[in-house]
Design an enzyme around this catalytic site. Structure first.
Site, mmCIF file in Angstrom:
data_model
loop_
_atom_site.group_PDB
_atom_site.id
_atom_site.type_symbol
_atom_site.label_atom_id
_atom_site.label_comp_id
_atom_site.label_asym_id
_atom_site.label_seq_id
_atom_site.Cartn_x
_atom_site.Cartn_y
_atom_site.Cartn_z
ATOM 1 N N ARG A 66 1.056 45.214 -29.377
ATOM 2 C CA ARG A 66 1.945 44.922 -30.508
ATOM 3 C C ARG A 66 3.285 44.366 -30.039
ATOM 4 O O ARG A 66 3.850 44.805 -29.053
ATOM 5 C CB ARG A 66 2.166 46.221 -31.278
ATOM 6 C CG ARG A 66 3.122 46.118 -32.429
ATOM 7 C CD ARG A 66 2.949 47.268 -33.367
ATOM 8 N NE ARG A 66 3.550 48.506 -32.880
ATOM 9 C CZ ARG A 66 3.631 49.615 -33.610
ATOM 10 N NH1 ARG A 66 3.120 49.652 -34.819
ATOM 11 N NH2 ARG A 66 4.191 50.691 -33.115
ATOM 12 N N LYS A 106 0.157 51.675 -40.742
ATOM 13 C CA LYS A 106 1.018 52.158 -41.822
ATOM 14 C C LYS A 106 2.105 51.139 -42.165
ATOM 15 O O LYS A 106 2.326 50.848 -43.330
ATOM 16 C CB LYS A 106 1.710 53.483 -41.429
ATOM 17 C CG LYS A 106 0.763 54.637 -41.219
ATOM 18 C CD LYS A 106 1.505 55.963 -41.029
ATOM 19 C CE LYS A 106 2.449 55.995 -39.851
ATOM 20 N NZ LYS A 106 1.784 55.904 -38.539
ATOM 21 N N ARG A 148 6.007 64.098 -40.731
ATOM 22 C CA ARG A 148 5.269 64.117 -39.467
ATOM 23 C C ARG A 148 4.963 65.551 -39.038
ATOM 24 O O ARG A 148 4.284 65.762 -38.053
ATOM 25 C CB ARG A 148 6.115 63.505 -38.349
ATOM 26 C CG ARG A 148 6.259 61.986 -38.386
ATOM 27 C CD ARG A 148 5.153 61.306 -37.620
ATOM 28 N NE ARG A 148 5.490 60.350 -36.591
ATOM 29 C CZ ARG A 148 5.971 59.140 -36.741
ATOM 30 N NH1 ARG A 148 6.330 58.689 -37.906
ATOM 31 N NH2 ARG A 148 6.121 58.338 -35.708
ATOM 32 N N ARG A 182 2.455 59.752 -27.618
ATOM 33 C CA ARG A 182 2.619 59.745 -29.080
ATOM 34 C C ARG A 182 1.343 60.194 -29.775
ATOM 35 O O ARG A 182 1.381 60.877 -30.799
ATOM 36 C CB ARG A 182 3.039 58.343 -29.558
ATOM 37 C CG ARG A 182 4.479 58.009 -29.184
ATOM 38 C CD ARG A 182 4.756 56.526 -29.303
ATOM 39 N NE ARG A 182 4.702 56.034 -30.663
ATOM 40 C CZ ARG A 182 4.512 54.753 -30.984
ATOM 41 N NH1 ARG A 182 4.339 53.843 -30.053
ATOM 42 N NH2 ARG A 182 4.489 54.381 -32.242
ATOM 43 N N ARG A 226 8.092 47.147 -28.355
ATOM 44 C CA ARG A 226 8.857 48.372 -28.548
ATOM 45 C C ARG A 226 8.742 49.205 -27.291
ATOM 46 O O ARG A 226 7.666 49.314 -26.718
ATOM 47 C CB ARG A 226 8.272 49.149 -29.731
ATOM 48 C CG ARG A 226 8.896 48.799 -31.053
ATOM 49 C CD ARG A 226 8.193 49.420 -32.210
ATOM 50 N NE ARG A 226 7.936 50.858 -32.086
ATOM 51 C CZ ARG A 226 7.407 51.595 -33.049
ATOM 52 N NH1 ARG A 226 7.082 51.025 -34.195
ATOM 53 N NH2 ARG A 226 7.189 52.873 -32.873
HETATM 54 P P1 AMP Z 1 7.322 55.114 -35.910
HETATM 55 O O1 AMP Z 1 7.929 53.772 -35.993
HETATM 56 O O2 AMP Z 1 6.998 55.696 -37.266
HETATM 57 O O3 AMP Z 1 6.139 55.183 -34.975
HETATM 58 O O4 AMP Z 1 8.440 56.098 -35.295
HETATM 59 C C1 AMP Z 1 8.981 55.878 -34.004
HETATM 60 C C2 AMP Z 1 9.589 57.162 -33.461
HETATM 61 O O5 AMP Z 1 10.637 57.613 -34.339
HETATM 62 C C3 AMP Z 1 8.635 58.353 -33.372
HETATM 63 O O6 AMP Z 1 7.857 58.343 -32.172
HETATM 64 C C4 AMP Z 1 9.610 59.511 -33.418
HETATM 65 O O7 AMP Z 1 10.294 59.693 -32.182
HETATM 66 C C5 AMP Z 1 10.644 59.027 -34.432
HETATM 67 N N1 AMP Z 1 10.251 59.406 -35.823
HETATM 68 C C6 AMP Z 1 9.948 58.568 -36.844
HETATM 69 N N2 AMP Z 1 9.669 59.256 -37.962
HETATM 70 C C7 AMP Z 1 9.785 60.574 -37.631
HETATM 71 C C8 AMP Z 1 9.605 61.783 -38.349
HETATM 72 N N3 AMP Z 1 9.236 61.787 -39.645
HETATM 73 N N4 AMP Z 1 9.813 62.946 -37.674
HETATM 74 C C9 AMP Z 1 10.199 62.959 -36.388
HETATM 75 N N5 AMP Z 1 10.370 61.856 -35.647
HETATM 76 C C10 AMP Z 1 10.172 60.663 -36.257
#
Ligand code: AMP
Length: 218
Positions: free
Chosen positions: A127, A15, A90, A171, A160
């Site tokens: 990554r 994404k 999400r 996740r 990360r």
């Molecule tokens: P990402 O970089 O999109 O994988 O997001 C990293 C982390 O941020 C996720 O594992 C969640 O803990 C939090 N996060 C990001 N976007 C959301 C969302 N829309 N709703 C809830 N938690 C989020």
């Protein structure tokens, strides 16, 4: 009319990479809720402090925190013409809140990147992200020319904390339970377009652009 693209897909589906390319090609604002949270963490804001525990555990941040942050962001002038949501919504309540907020006049397209689970695990655990410019590289698929350094700006490449195998598995569980139901939500509204994300980046990009914009000029 505001154009809203929603990019769905499991963690590691591509994404972030594809969102950056689509936004550059189509002059859309790129809104990644994950990046917004990481910025807040870095700056140690109250929001960052509240989100940290959830993020470190691979869990979702509660909807009320996400929604407030997101709606503040999309109210900014650079989102007036259109924006792309990467990592949001999400959960079903997030999708319902977005739908309510947008109302009728927005033009919404939902693109879902589909990638097999083992590929996701390989992608995420290898990554590395540049601390300085957020550029993403991979230890196997795009190894840095100089060990530990970003090919683009020379900044330090780091993993990360939520890309460790243990947290990645968590996740993916969270994704299956809370986010995958969004496919049904958007499919019943005839907004869902599914794209095979297990192909070279360029092919996925061309397909996404064609499905989202048809023959429209950039
Ligand atoms: P990402 O970089 O999109 O994988 O997001 C990293 C982390 O941020 C996720 O594992 C969640 O803990 C939090 N996060 C990001 N976007 C959301 C969302 N829309 N709703 C809830 N938690 C989020």
């Amino acid at each position: 009319m505001t154009q809203v693209l929603i990019l769905l897909g499991a963690p590691g589906a591509g994404k972030g990479t594809q969102a950056a390319r689509l936004c550059a090609a189509r002059s859309l604002a790129h809104i990644s809720t994950g990046d917004l949270f990481r910025e807040n963490l870095k700056k140690e804001t109250p929001l960052g402090k509240r989100a940290k525990g959830f993020m470190d555990a691979g869990q979702l941040v509660p909807d009320d925190l996400v929604l407030e942050m997101l709606f503040d962001r999309v109210a900014k002038p650079d989102c007036q013409r259109g924006y792309l949501l990467d990592g949001f919504p999400r959960t079903i309540p997030q999708a319902e809140a977005l739908e309510k907020r947008l109302g009728k006049p927005a033009r919404v397209t939902v693109l879902s990147l589909v990638v097999p689970e083992q590929v996701l695990i390989d992608r995420l655990t290898g990554r590395r992200t540049c601390k300085a410019c957020n550029h993403i590289q991979h230890m196997l698929f795009s190894p840095p020319k100089v060990a530990g350094r970003c090919d683009k700006c020379g900044g330090e490449l780091v993993q990360r904390s939520d890309d460790s195998l243990e947290v990645v598995k968590k996740r993916l569980d969270v994704y299956r339970a809370q986010t995958q139901p969004l496919e049904g939500f958007y499919s019943s509204r005839k907004l869902l377009l599914e794209i095979d994300g297990n192909r070279p980046e360029e092919q996925v990009f061309r397909d996404l652009e064609r499905r989202a914009f048809g023959g429209e000029a950039a």
